[in-house]
Design a protein around this motif. Structure first.
Motif: not given
Length: 150
Positions: A31-32, A52-54, A57-60
């Motif tokens: 959700v973050h 935003w890209i990092l 990747l944290f979402f993934a």
């Protein structure tokens, strides 16, 4: 023995068992990124795009953690832990840079929000300790099961 084995152990996630706590951490991590999608930092800069890209990747990585927790796979938990450690360090550096930019522009509201973000990433260090403690439990269970088979 890995470097992750040297990290301190925790017994619970704010009073909740480690597996449930790790599942909650994975859900929070999924959700973050939506907080960044709803961001009111309208002007795009290379710094914000990198952040935003990092975060994407944290979402993934959190999806990987969720699968690891469902399948009781310590390797997938390890992948999340290593990415989260790198992510926290890099994001704290990026947030410091962002705070400096907004301070130089005298944008106090944005500086305050960035400081809250930095506190969030410091809390993520605790999340890493919780997931790592659960990973150690999984490894101990797997070791006991392999000892019973022999």
């Amino acid at each position: 023995m890995t470097a992750l084995d040297d990290l301190p152990d925790v017994d619970s996630f704010f009073g909740i068992d480690l597996k449930t706590g790790s599942l909650m951490i994975a859900a929070i991590g999924i959700v973050h990124p939506m907080a960044y999608g709803c961001s009111f930092f309208v002007p795009m800069s290379y710094l914000l795009v990198t952040i935003w890209i990092l975060v994407a990747l944290f979402f993934a990585a959190n999806v990987v953690l969720l699968f690891g927790l469902v399948k009781d796979d310590a390797l997938l938990c390890t992948i999340w832990i290593w990415y989260a450690v790198i992510f926290v360090v890099v994001m704290l550096m990026m947030m410091i840079l962002l705070a400096l930019v907004y301070t130089s522009r005298r944008q106090r509201n944005r500086v305050f929000i960035v400081i809250l973000g930095m506190l969030w990433y410091m809390l993520t260090i605790y999340f890493v300790l919780v997931v790592n403690s659960h990973r150690k439990q999984l490894l101990n269970i797997n070791d006991k099961m392999s000892d019973k088979k022999t």
